[in-house]
Design an enzyme around this catalytic site. Structure first.
Site, mmCIF file in Angstrom:
data_model
loop_
_atom_site.group_PDB
_atom_site.id
_atom_site.type_symbol
_atom_site.label_atom_id
_atom_site.label_comp_id
_atom_site.label_asym_id
_atom_site.label_seq_id
_atom_site.Cartn_x
_atom_site.Cartn_y
_atom_site.Cartn_z
ATOM 1 C CG PHE A 1 -0.266 0.415 2.512
ATOM 2 C CD1 PHE A 1 -0.039 1.747 2.810
ATOM 3 C CD2 PHE A 1 0.177 -0.547 3.419
ATOM 4 C CE1 PHE A 1 0.603 2.133 3.980
ATOM 5 C CE2 PHE A 1 0.830 -0.173 4.585
ATOM 6 C CZ PHE A 1 1.041 1.172 4.864
ATOM 7 C CE LYS B 1 -2.934 -8.386 -4.464
ATOM 8 N NZ LYS B 1 -3.355 -7.428 -3.384
ATOM 9 C CD GLU C 1 -5.547 -5.987 0.440
ATOM 10 O OE1 GLU C 1 -4.597 -5.907 -0.364
ATOM 11 O OE2 GLU C 1 -5.547 -6.764 1.418
ATOM 12 C CB SER D 1 4.856 -7.381 5.691
ATOM 13 O OG SER D 1 3.935 -8.378 5.304
ATOM 14 C CB CYS E 1 10.752 -0.569 2.877
ATOM 15 S SG CYS E 1 11.365 0.014 1.298
ATOM 16 C CD GLU F 1 8.405 -2.897 8.228
ATOM 17 O OE1 GLU F 1 7.803 -3.966 8.025
ATOM 18 O OE2 GLU F 1 8.912 -2.221 7.318
HETATM 19 P P1 NAD Z 1 1.539 -6.663 3.080
HETATM 20 O O1 NAD Z 1 2.586 -7.716 3.154
HETATM 21 O O2 NAD Z 1 0.447 -6.674 4.061
HETATM 22 O O3 NAD Z 1 0.826 -6.687 1.640
HETATM 23 C C1 NAD Z 1 1.574 -6.691 0.441
HETATM 24 C C2 NAD Z 1 0.772 -7.384 -0.647
HETATM 25 O O4 NAD Z 1 0.547 -8.739 -0.258
HETATM 26 C C3 NAD Z 1 -0.602 -6.768 -0.882
HETATM 27 O O5 NAD Z 1 -0.848 -6.754 -2.264
HETATM 28 C C4 NAD Z 1 -1.556 -7.700 -0.129
HETATM 29 O O6 NAD Z 1 -2.819 -7.785 -0.751
HETATM 30 C C5 NAD Z 1 -0.849 -9.037 -0.189
HETATM 31 N N1 NAD Z 1 -1.042 -9.867 1.008
HETATM 32 C C6 NAD Z 1 -1.287 -9.436 2.282
HETATM 33 N N2 NAD Z 1 -1.341 -10.500 3.111
HETATM 34 C C7 NAD Z 1 -1.130 -11.607 2.366
HETATM 35 C C8 NAD Z 1 -1.056 -13.006 2.654
HETATM 36 N N3 NAD Z 1 -1.223 -13.475 3.891
HETATM 37 N N4 NAD Z 1 -0.817 -13.856 1.629
HETATM 38 C C9 NAD Z 1 -0.634 -13.399 0.368
HETATM 39 N N5 NAD Z 1 -0.687 -12.079 0.042
HETATM 40 C C10 NAD Z 1 -0.929 -11.196 1.021
HETATM 41 O O7 NAD Z 1 2.321 -5.261 3.089
HETATM 42 P P2 NAD Z 1 1.693 -3.794 3.179
HETATM 43 O O8 NAD Z 1 1.175 -3.587 4.552
HETATM 44 O O9 NAD Z 1 0.802 -3.549 2.019
HETATM 45 O O10 NAD Z 1 3.008 -2.922 2.939
HETATM 46 C C11 NAD Z 1 3.907 -2.568 3.957
HETATM 47 C C12 NAD Z 1 5.081 -3.521 4.002
HETATM 48 O O11 NAD Z 1 5.766 -3.518 2.751
HETATM 49 C C13 NAD Z 1 6.126 -3.087 5.031
HETATM 50 O O12 NAD Z 1 6.588 -4.234 5.699
HETATM 51 C C14 NAD Z 1 7.223 -2.463 4.182
HETATM 52 O O13 NAD Z 1 8.505 -2.470 4.757
HETATM 53 C C15 NAD Z 1 7.166 -3.337 2.974
HETATM 54 N N6 NAD Z 1 7.771 -2.697 1.821
HETATM 55 C C16 NAD Z 1 9.003 -3.139 1.443
HETATM 56 C C17 NAD Z 1 9.667 -2.530 0.390
HETATM 57 C C18 NAD Z 1 11.022 -3.002 -0.031
HETATM 58 O O14 NAD Z 1 11.510 -2.536 -1.050
HETATM 59 N N7 NAD Z 1 11.668 -3.908 0.684
HETATM 60 C C19 NAD Z 1 9.044 -1.474 -0.304
HETATM 61 C C20 NAD Z 1 7.777 -1.059 0.105
HETATM 62 C C21 NAD Z 1 7.152 -1.686 1.178
#
Ligand code: NAD
Length: 486
Positions: free
Chosen positions: A151, A175, A178, A228, A283, A377
């Site tokens: 997000f 994808k 959401e 994450s 991140c 985090e």
């Molecule tokens: P998230 O892991 O909750 O969601 C990321 C994606 O995975 C979304 O599209 C979501 O729909 C999907 N998703 C969520 N739960 C899932 C599951 N159990 N199984 C399969 N798919 C699932 O992350 P977020 O809250 O949207 O974003 C924040 C996180 O992203 C933070 O941890 C941040 O550090 C990380 N991030 C990392 C980088 C990087 O370059 N390393 C860059 C941006 C964000």
């Protein structure tokens, strides 16, 4: 916009809503205003997207790269013309400020620029390996590929993925999170306005179940994920199990080390910006400041800077109520455990936006290295300060973190900076800079549990990720010259 306005998928060049998919309301974190109702793609909808991408692949993959990058040149210009509206969409659905939204877009468009240089980059080598015998390499796309995004950067993270992937000849299923489904749709609409053939880019909206359907789909050859760490690890493992090439970037806990010889005023400003930019939801955000030796003036200056940042004015919103509660719970716990809350961002309400989600800048001083606020985090505008006597002690704390996205040092000594750069256990290093995001053509990617899979997501690693090399050995002359391999 109304709560019931459908937010579609984008399949084969068209917006698509299905009657069978489950739906989810989407609202703005700025003020809780409804933005629409999102269809969550089932495995059937994912399959439709993959089929559209497969059909488009037939022609797209056979175009020379010089032709494939033409729509991307035009897309960059078009997106720049629409920068303000795009930033408005990002800000509305993600909660960050307009300026932060614009910055994310500009960073993403740098990757488009890099993708446009694909024909100019060397794709393979060519060498005469025996008398009259040539070997050379050509790089080929992988097929239908996918990207799953978080997000916090609704434009930038998708732009890390699809421009390079399609420039390399793949066709794509995106994808988005959401929580921020609208910006990626707008990007794809603009891309198709430039003449990109339908089906090359598809968007499947959805949640966890949609991700599972993509990961399990046998016709998806490769995928990149950003999100994450627990989800990144899971997507990586399941993707590998189903035979895909996978790169999954995860979460982070970034350490900034302040040496006693750091310049006070600029360092305080820089650390504050790193910890509070995008409301700490990035991140690359500073999360732990390790103060080496005597740093009282610096910490006072940081607290002063933090107090100048007004939620709702300089500081955007937190994505949702659950995240706001999670962040505040970390601050509560640190206080219970005896740390001092020098600047307190809990219970912030922005006048006129009472239904928005805000946490103000927060400084937690004197936590222990094993405290939750120093290890987990938090993903909010919260800076935890630890105190040590030497740089080696600071490095030991940084090195022990399971993450490894970014680490920075503030010092006026080149030798100290070099010592740190060599020993820090992270993929991106800052020297007197708190958000050390490499600009293209330098690639983006962390280490350890901030990254599962090989290489970085952008730059030349990205080109290698989205292609495979074919090695050709040819002989056209009738020479009888022989060696051991003739
Ligand atoms: P998230 O892991 O909750 O969601 C990321 C994606 O995975 C979304 O599209 C979501 O729909 C999907 N998703 C969520 N739960 C899932 C599951 N159990 N199984 C399969 N798919 C699932 O992350 P977020 O809250 O949207 O974003 C924040 C996180 O992203 C933070 O941890 C941040 O550090 C990380 N991030 C990392 C980088 C990087 O370059 N390393 C860059 C941006 C964000």
């Amino acid at each position: 916009m109304t709560e019931e306005q459908p937010i579609p998928h984008h399949l084969g060049g068209n917006p698509v809503t299905t009657r069978t998919d489950a739906t989810l309301p989407v609202e703005s974190p700025l003020d809780g205003a409804p933005l629409g109702r999102l269809g969550l793609a089932s495995s059937t909808t994912v399959d439709q997207a993959v089929q559209q991408a497969q059909r488009a692949y037939e022609n797209w993959s056979h175009l020379p790269s010089k032709e494939r990058v033409q729509p991307l040149y035009r897309f960059k210009q078009l997106a720049e013309t629409h920068l303000d509206d795009l930033a408005e969409t990002v800000s509305r659905e993600n909660g960050k400020t307009h300026a932060e939204a614009k910055a994310g877009l500009c960073k993403g468009l740098e990757v488009v620029e890099f993708a446009c240089s694909l024909p100019a980059l060397e794709h393979g080598g060519h060498l005469e390996v025996s008398p009259g015998v040539d070997c050379y390499t050509r790089r080929f796309p992988l097929g239908v590929v996918a990207g799953i995004t978080p997000f916090n950067f609704p434009a930038m993270v998708p732009l890390w993925m699809f421009p390079l992937a399609i420039a390399c000849g793949n066709t794509f299923v995106l994808k988005p999170s959401e929580k921020v489904p609208m910006t990626p749709l707008r990007l794809v609409e603009l891309l198709e306005e430039t003449g990109l053939p339908p089906g090359v880019m598809n968007v499947c909206q959805g949640d966890r179940r949609t991700v599972e359907a993509i990961v399990e789909h046998p016709a998806v050859a490769a995928l990149t994920f950003v999100g994450s760490t627990p989800v990144a690890r899971n997507v990586y493992q399941n993707g590998i199990r189903t035979g895909k090439r996978v790169l999954a970037l995860g979460g982070a806990k970034n350490h900034l080390i302040a040496m006693p010889d750091a310049e006070t005023a600029l360092t305080a400003k820089n650390i504050t910006a790193s910890a509070t930019g995008c409301a700490g939801q990035r991140c690359m955000a500073a999360s732990v400041l390790i103060a080496v030796g005597e740093c009282r003036d610096l910490i006072e200056a940081i607290c002063q800077e933090m107090r100048q940042i007004i939620p709702g004015k300089h500081l955007g919103a937190i994505i949702d109520q659950a995240s706001k509660e999670r962040i505040e719970a970390y601050i509560d716990q640190a206080e219970r455990e005896g740390a001092s809350i020098r600047v307190d961002g809990r219970r912030v309400v922005v006048a006129g936006r009472e239904k928005g989600y805000y946490v103000g800048p927060t400084v937690i001083d004197g936590a222990t290295p094993s405290a939750a606020c120093a290890c987990d985090e938090i993903f909010g505008p919260v800076l935890t300060i630890l105190h040590v006597d030497t740089l080696d002690e600071a490095l030991a704390i940084e090195n022990a973190s399971p993450y490894g996205n970014a680490a920075s040092i503030y010092t006026s000594s080149g030798a100290t900076a070099r010592y740190f750069e060599t020993r820090a256990n992270s993929g991106m290093i800052g020297i007197n800079i708190g958000v050390p995001v490499p600009r293209e053509p330098f690639s983006f990617g962390g280490w350890n549990q901030s990254r599962f899979g090989m290489g970085d997501i952008t730059g030349e690693d990205g080109l290698r990720f989205w292609t495979q090399g074919k090695k050709i050995t040819q002989k056209w002359n009738l020479s009888t010259a022989q060696n051991w391999m003739s």
